[in-house]
Design an enzyme around this catalytic site. Structure first.
Site, PDB file in Angstrom:
ATOM      1  CE1 TYR A   1      -3.075   3.146   0.870  1.00 26.74           C
ATOM      2  CE2 TYR A   1      -1.576   3.459   2.726  1.00 26.74           C
ATOM      3  CZ  TYR A   1      -2.587   3.936   1.910  1.00 26.74           C
ATOM      4  OH  TYR A   1      -3.102   5.183   2.121  1.00 26.74           O
TER       5      TYR A   1
ATOM      6  CG  HIS B   1       1.622   8.192   0.214  1.00 22.16           C
ATOM      7  ND1 HIS B   1       0.617   7.313   0.595  1.00 22.16           N
ATOM      8  CD2 HIS B   1       2.674   7.402  -0.125  1.00 22.16           C
ATOM      9  CE1 HIS B   1       1.055   6.069   0.502  1.00 22.16           C
ATOM     10  NE2 HIS B   1       2.300   6.090   0.071  1.00 22.16           N
TER      11      HIS B   1
ATOM     12  CD  GLU C   1      -2.364  11.192   2.595  1.00 23.62           C
ATOM     13  OE1 GLU C   1      -3.585  11.427   2.622  1.00 23.62           O
ATOM     14  OE2 GLU C   1      -1.876  10.115   2.173  1.00 23.62           O
TER      15      GLU C   1
ATOM     16  CG  ASN D   1       1.248   7.215   4.574  1.00 31.63           C
ATOM     17  OD1 ASN D   1       0.080   6.947   4.796  1.00 31.63           O
ATOM     18  ND2 ASN D   1       1.614   8.020   3.581  1.00 31.63           N
TER      19      ASN D   1
END
Length: 360
Positions: A19, A99, A106, A108
């Site tokens: 992911y 991201h 973002e 993560n």
């Protein structure tokens, strides 16, 4: 900026890595900022706990270019101190992936749930114990780095839109259901209906005071009780600025839990005219409230850090570290103090030399 934790945590390490970086490690807009994805995957796969990893994201409303590389790593470092309080870098593994494909930044994070020296289970985030400390971190970072605050008054709504039930096909709010609230057998639907009916009463009344049935929270409570619902006033921890929230006792056997009501009109300080003004576009945040929230957050963070550090020290048999701070203001004060102390030490040392020289 807001911190979100994902519910995922079971299974091997391939799924979260895919992911974050894509199955071919070439996801567009993804970049490893810190850590080794292959090592993180192996550590997750090597554990046999029910929940093998903890993952989440620090999400910014600002565009990626707004935040410098140094600021990204500063925020990452402070988040690790917040979440893994008191642990040395050798005691945990964490992967950070940036991201930017959504037009905003973002950060993560992915953490194997294992303390690396002892091999014991590590639980980086437990909602009941850690929510307040993480929220305090969020408020401090937003203040210090001048980031968008999701809790600013200008962004608050009279009710929580995320409790609205949506039609799976049309992606639109479900039609108004006129049946009694006590007959609704779904928690989300009940919260949705309460929000919609209250909001409709407020909108229909407009600025006509004669028609304003809902003016303050006492009116909200009275209306709820008139619908046959039992209102519960729950107390949160004393560190919260707004220290009381409303819940509805389950009115139907199929609803197993109380229904917490979220939004401005359920808060203790709710007053309709004030909140209509607060919700107008381009309204500036109230400075006094912002500073009060910041001061409260600093206190909450410091206390939470000490408690979490002591817990980790006891669990993993390590020494609890000295208290630290993550706020820019306090860091500056500490640096000024250290610089002043160094000057004083130098003066004392020089004076001592002069005294010895005189005696000789």
């Amino acid at each position: 900026m807001i911190v979100k934790f994902f519910r995922r945590g079971k299974g091997g390490g391939a799924s979260p890595i895919n992911y974050l970086l894509g199955e071919d490690m070439k996801r567009e807009g993804a970049r490893v900022l810190s850590g080794n994805p292959f090592l993180t995957k192996e550590l997750i796969d090597s554990t046999n706990y029910k929940r093998r990893y903890t993952s989440g994201v620090i999400s910014f409303e600002e565009e990626p270019s707004y935040i410098t590389e140094k600021q990204k790593h500063d925020i990452i470092d402070k988040f690790e101190k917040t979440l893994l309080a008191g642990l040395d870098h050798q005691q945990y593994n964490i992967l950070w992936v940036e991201h930017t494909d959504k037009g905003r930044l973002e950060l993560n994070f992915l953490i194997p749930n294992m303390e690396l020296i002892s091999g014991k289970r590590l639980q980086p985030y437990y909602y009941v114990a850690d929510e307040y400390r993480v929220n305090a971190f969020q408020n401090i970072i937003n203040h210090d780095y001048k980031l968008t605050n999701p809790h600013a008054l200008a962004k608050r709504r009279l009710h929580d839109l995320y409790t609205t039930s949506f039609d799976a096909v049309n992606k639109a709010p479900s039609p108004f259901n006129p049946k009694p609230l006590t007959k609704i057998d779904n928690k989300k639907e009940l919260g949705d209906e309460i929000n919609k009916r209250l909001r409709k009463m407020i909108d229909d009344a407009g600025d006509n005071k004669a028609m304003q049935i809902i003016r303050r929270r006492a009116d909200v409570i009275e209306w709820l009780e008139e619908q046959g619902l039992t209102v519960i006033r729950n107390k949160t921890r004393k560190k919260e600025i707004r220290d009381e929230f409303l819940s509805i006792s389950s009115p139907h056997p199929d609803i197993k839990m109380n229904v917490r009501l979220k939004g401005a009109m359920y808060e203790k300080s709710f007053e309709i005219n004030k909140y209509k003004l607060d919700l107008q576009p381009h309204r500036e945040d109230d400075i006094s409230e912002d500073e009060m929230l910041y001061s409260q957050s600093v206190s909450t963070w410091n206390e939470g850090f000490e408690q979490k550090s002591a817990y980790h020290a006891k669990r993993f048999n390590t020494l609890a570290p000295a208290p630290i701070t993550i706020t820019r203001e306090l860091q500056k004060e500490l640096e000024q103090y250290e610089n002043t102390a160094q000057v004083v030490d130098n003066e004392i040392s020089q004076t001592a030399k002069e005294v010895r020289r005189f005696r000789l």
